[in-house]
Design a protein around this motif. Structure first.
Motif, PDB file in Angstrom:
ATOM      1  N   LEU A  86       6.155 -11.676  10.541  1.00 32.88           N
ATOM      2  CA  LEU A  86       5.858 -11.348   9.150  1.00 32.88           C
ATOM      3  C   LEU A  86       7.128 -10.879   8.442  1.00 32.88           C
ATOM      4  N   GLY A  87       7.225 -11.206   7.160  1.00 33.39           N
ATOM      5  CA  GLY A  87       8.324 -10.688   6.360  1.00 33.39           C
ATOM      6  C   GLY A  87       8.063  -9.250   5.951  1.00 33.39           C
ATOM      7  N   VAL A  88       9.117  -8.595   5.503  1.00 30.98           N
ATOM      8  CA  VAL A  88       9.006  -7.211   5.026  1.00 30.98           C
ATOM      9  C   VAL A  88       9.687  -7.075   3.673  1.00 30.98           C
ATOM     10  N   GLN A  89       9.233  -6.109   2.911  1.00 28.72           N
ATOM     11  CA  GLN A  89       9.838  -5.777   1.628  1.00 28.72           C
ATOM     12  C   GLN A  89      10.025  -4.274   1.563  1.00 28.72           C
ATOM     13  N   GLY A  90      11.108  -3.856   0.950  1.00 32.64           N
ATOM     14  CA  GLY A  90      11.319  -2.421   0.765  1.00 32.64           C
ATOM     15  C   GLY A  90      12.665  -1.992   1.312  1.00 32.64           C
ATOM     16  N   ASN A  91      12.772  -0.725   1.612  1.00 30.81           N
ATOM     17  CA  ASN A  91      11.811   0.362   1.431  1.00 30.81           C
ATOM     18  C   ASN A  91      12.556   1.644   1.065  1.00 30.81           C
ATOM     19  N   ILE A  92      13.480   1.527   0.094  1.00 27.81           N
ATOM     20  CA  ILE A  92      14.310   2.670  -0.315  1.00 27.81           C
ATOM     21  C   ILE A  92      13.466   3.688  -1.094  1.00 27.81           C
ATOM     22  N   ASP A  93      13.623   4.960  -0.774  1.00 26.72           N
ATOM     23  CA  ASP A  93      12.967   6.029  -1.526  1.00 26.72           C
ATOM     24  C   ASP A  93      13.479   5.983  -2.975  1.00 26.72           C
ATOM     25  N   PRO A  94      12.592   5.857  -3.967  1.00 28.00           N
ATOM     26  CA  PRO A  94      13.057   5.810  -5.362  1.00 28.00           C
ATOM     27  C   PRO A  94      13.891   7.020  -5.758  1.00 28.00           C
ATOM     28  N   GLY A  95      13.666   8.145  -5.099  1.00 27.08           N
ATOM     29  CA  GLY A  95      14.434   9.349  -5.402  1.00 27.08           C
ATOM     30  C   GLY A  95      15.905   9.216  -5.078  1.00 27.08           C
ATOM     31  N   ILE A  96      16.249   8.286  -4.174  1.00 29.34           N
ATOM     32  CA  ILE A  96      17.660   8.058  -3.830  1.00 29.34           C
ATOM     33  C   ILE A  96      18.467   7.668  -5.058  1.00 29.34           C
ATOM     34  N   ILE A 134       0.868  -1.183   0.000  1.00 32.81           N
ATOM     35  CA  ILE A 134       0.000   0.000   0.000  1.00 32.81           C
ATOM     36  C   ILE A 134       0.899   1.226   0.000  1.00 32.81           C
ATOM     37  N   ASN A 135       0.647   2.151  -0.893  1.00 35.54           N
ATOM     38  CA  ASN A 135       1.397   3.402  -0.921  1.00 35.54           C
ATOM     39  C   ASN A 135       0.861   4.340   0.151  1.00 35.54           C
ATOM     40  N   GLY A 136       1.756   4.957   0.937  1.00 31.72           N
ATOM     41  CA  GLY A 136       1.311   5.853   2.001  1.00 31.72           C
ATOM     42  C   GLY A 136       0.732   5.094   3.175  1.00 31.72           C
ATOM     43  N   SER A 137       1.417   4.027   3.582  1.00 30.80           N
ATOM     44  CA  SER A 137       0.832   3.096   4.553  1.00 30.80           C
ATOM     45  C   SER A 137       1.339   3.254   5.980  1.00 30.80           C
ATOM     46  N   ALA A 138       2.132   4.290   6.269  1.00 28.44           N
ATOM     47  CA  ALA A 138       2.745   4.408   7.594  1.00 28.44           C
ATOM     48  C   ALA A 138       1.705   4.400   8.718  1.00 28.44           C
ATOM     49  N   GLY A 139       0.524   4.952   8.443  1.00 28.74           N
ATOM     50  CA  GLY A 139      -0.504   5.043   9.486  1.00 28.74           C
ATOM     51  C   GLY A 139      -1.315   3.781   9.701  1.00 28.74           C
ATOM     52  N   ILE A 140      -1.130   2.773   8.826  1.00 29.66           N
ATOM     53  CA  ILE A 140      -1.971   1.574   8.916  1.00 29.66           C
ATOM     54  C   ILE A 140      -1.158   0.276   8.920  1.00 29.66           C
ATOM     55  N   ASP A 147       6.561   1.306   2.369  1.00 28.72           N
ATOM     56  CA  ASP A 147       7.049   2.443   1.586  1.00 28.72           C
ATOM     57  C   ASP A 147       8.083   3.213   2.412  1.00 28.72           C
ATOM     58  N   TRP A 148       8.621   4.300   1.846  1.00 32.53           N
ATOM     59  CA  TRP A 148       9.756   4.963   2.478  1.00 32.53           C
ATOM     60  C   TRP A 148       9.341   5.975   3.548  1.00 32.53           C
ATOM     61  N   THR A 149       8.042   6.100   3.827  1.00 32.11           N
ATOM     62  CA  THR A 149       7.598   7.081   4.830  1.00 32.11           C
ATOM     63  C   THR A 149       7.704   6.551   6.255  1.00 32.11           C
ATOM     64  N   VAL A 150       8.187   5.337   6.397  1.00 30.52           N
ATOM     65  CA  VAL A 150       8.395   4.783   7.739  1.00 30.52           C
ATOM     66  C   VAL A 150       9.786   4.143   7.776  1.00 30.52           C
ATOM     67  N   ASP A 151      10.474   4.284   8.901  1.00 28.74           N
ATOM     68  CA  ASP A 151      11.778   3.667   9.088  1.00 28.74           C
ATOM     69  C   ASP A 151      11.633   2.146   9.106  1.00 28.74           C
ATOM     70  N   MET A 152      12.522   1.427   8.421  1.00 30.43           N
ATOM     71  CA  MET A 152      12.401  -0.025   8.332  1.00 30.43           C
ATOM     72  C   MET A 152      12.471  -0.693   9.699  1.00 30.43           C
ATOM     73  N   GLY A 153      13.336  -0.190  10.575  1.00 28.75           N
ATOM     74  CA  GLY A 153      13.409  -0.760  11.920  1.00 28.75           C
ATOM     75  C   GLY A 153      12.107  -0.581  12.675  1.00 28.75           C
ATOM     76  N   GLU A 154      11.508   0.587  12.553  1.00 29.59           N
ATOM     77  CA  GLU A 154      10.220   0.838  13.215  1.00 29.59           C
ATOM     78  C   GLU A 154       9.125  -0.030  12.604  1.00 29.59           C
TER      79      GLU A 154
END
Length: 354
Positions: free
Chosen positions: A285-295, A248-254, A269-276
């Motif tokens: 659960l596994g995780v995928q991501g989360n480098i900002d494409p702008g990098i 989900i794009n923009g998913s930090a709140g959910i 997505d990149w709006t949340v720290d991967m450690g957090e």
């Protein structure tokens, strides 16, 4: 028993195996940033032709594999592809995006929708996936993908991309029973389509609920989460061993709510720290991501540092390295190449940098 080294690296990570480095692929890794894709688009200007003709879709899917050797090769397609199979046609207009005319806004239109028959409606999907499996062997996992009910409903009801989602939210808050009917029908169709992809050769399937991040947490639980779960439950009933990813794009709140969907991995997505993110959704659960494409427009040092930081925070089990969204247009191809090279050397680089 199959030797795990003969299983594609990404599949091993998705199943929770501890690995020396995370597998890596990119969302939208086939696309407009690549000259090879732009050249092919000149020859075949229709997106649906590019995605629904087997030889063209296979060629596009393999362009980044040949160039960068990612650990995952994703089917070149569109999340709207299954809609004609239930009676909703669409077109994709260059620079405008998807167009659905007439949009779906009435009980009679929803009543007329038919059950999906993937074998009849999308024989090209099976051909594409089977060809990709043959082409990449165990060098990469072949990923399928589908759109989630809320996001497909948003396209179908709005009739196009939207900035404020006014029409679907109006239906959600004034005619919720109508929307729930539509979402449930979409969930049934998407589940059948995802199963068809798996039966055609997809080893992992990602569910994109691109627009669910526009919902409040309360409304996510009402209009998106139950239908994500409906899809995942039905797919798991038929294919319990196939890893399923939710993005989900923009998913930090959910994030915590996403963990209740039934997905095996949450794409962050990149709006949340991967450690957090790891702490919030739990280590099961596994995780995928989360480098900002702008990098990828930055220096090689910055790209390397962000990759290593993300890998450290994600840990060595159940992490697939990816961007937090799709590759941006005009991203330098040499930086994409460096991203993959660095990710594949991450175990050595982490040892040196400790």
């Amino acid at each position: 028993m199959t030797d795990s080294t003969q299983i594609p690296y990404l599949l091993r990570a998705a199943r929770g195996e501890a690995l020396d480095r995370p597998p890596v692929w990119m969302m939208r890794q086939a696309g407009r940033y690549m000259k090879a894709y732009r050249d092919l688009r000149e020859k075949y200007p229709s997106f649906r032709e590019r995605s629904e003709k087997t030889d063209i879709a296979v060629e596009i899917s393999l362009q980044p594999f040949r160039a960068f050797k990612p650990d995952g090769v994703i089917l070149f397609s569109d999340i709207l592809t299954p809609l004609p199979g239930i009676g909703i046609d669409f077109d994709i207009v260059e620079s405008k995006g998807p167009i659905i005319d007439p949009p779906i806004r009435s009980q009679s239109q929803i009543d007329q929708l038919r059950p999906i028959e993937p074998e009849e409606s999308f024989p090209f999907i099976k051909e594409i996936l089977q060809t990709l499996r043959r082409e990449v062997g165990n060098e990469a996992a072949v990923l399928g993908f589908v759109g989630a009910p809320w996001t497909l409903a948003a396209y179908a009801i709005e009739g196009k991309s939207s900035k404020d989602y006014r029409i679907i939210k109006s239906m959600a808050f004034s005619e919720p029973a109508l929307l729930h009917q539509f979402l449930s029908k979409l969930a049934d169709a998407i589940a059948a389509y995802a199963c068809y992809q798996i039966e055609s050769g997809a080893q992992v399937v990602q569910l994109f609920d691109s627009w669910a991040g526009q919902l409040s947490p309360q409304d996510y639980e009402i209009f998106a989460l139950p239908y994500q779960k409906q899809v995942f439950d039905r797919v798991k009933a038929r294919h319990p061993e196939t890893p399923l990813i939710l993005y989900i794009n923009g998913s930090a709140g959910i994030l915590e709510r996403m963990a209740k969907s039934g997905a095996d991995l949450i794409s962050v997505d990149w709006t949340v720290d991967m450690g957090e993110a790891r702490n919030r959704i739990g280590r099961d659960l596994g995780v995928q991501g989360n480098i900002d494409p702008g990098i990828l427009f930055g220096s090689k040092e910055l790209i390397r540092d962000r990759i290593l930081d993300t890998i450290r925070k994600a840990g060595n089990r159940g992490h697939i390295l990816n961007l937090g969204h799709g590759v941006l247009q005009k991203t330098p191809e040499e930086n994409v190449a460096y991203f993959f090279e660095t990710a594949k050397q991450a175990d050595k680089l982490l040892t040196v940098s400790v």
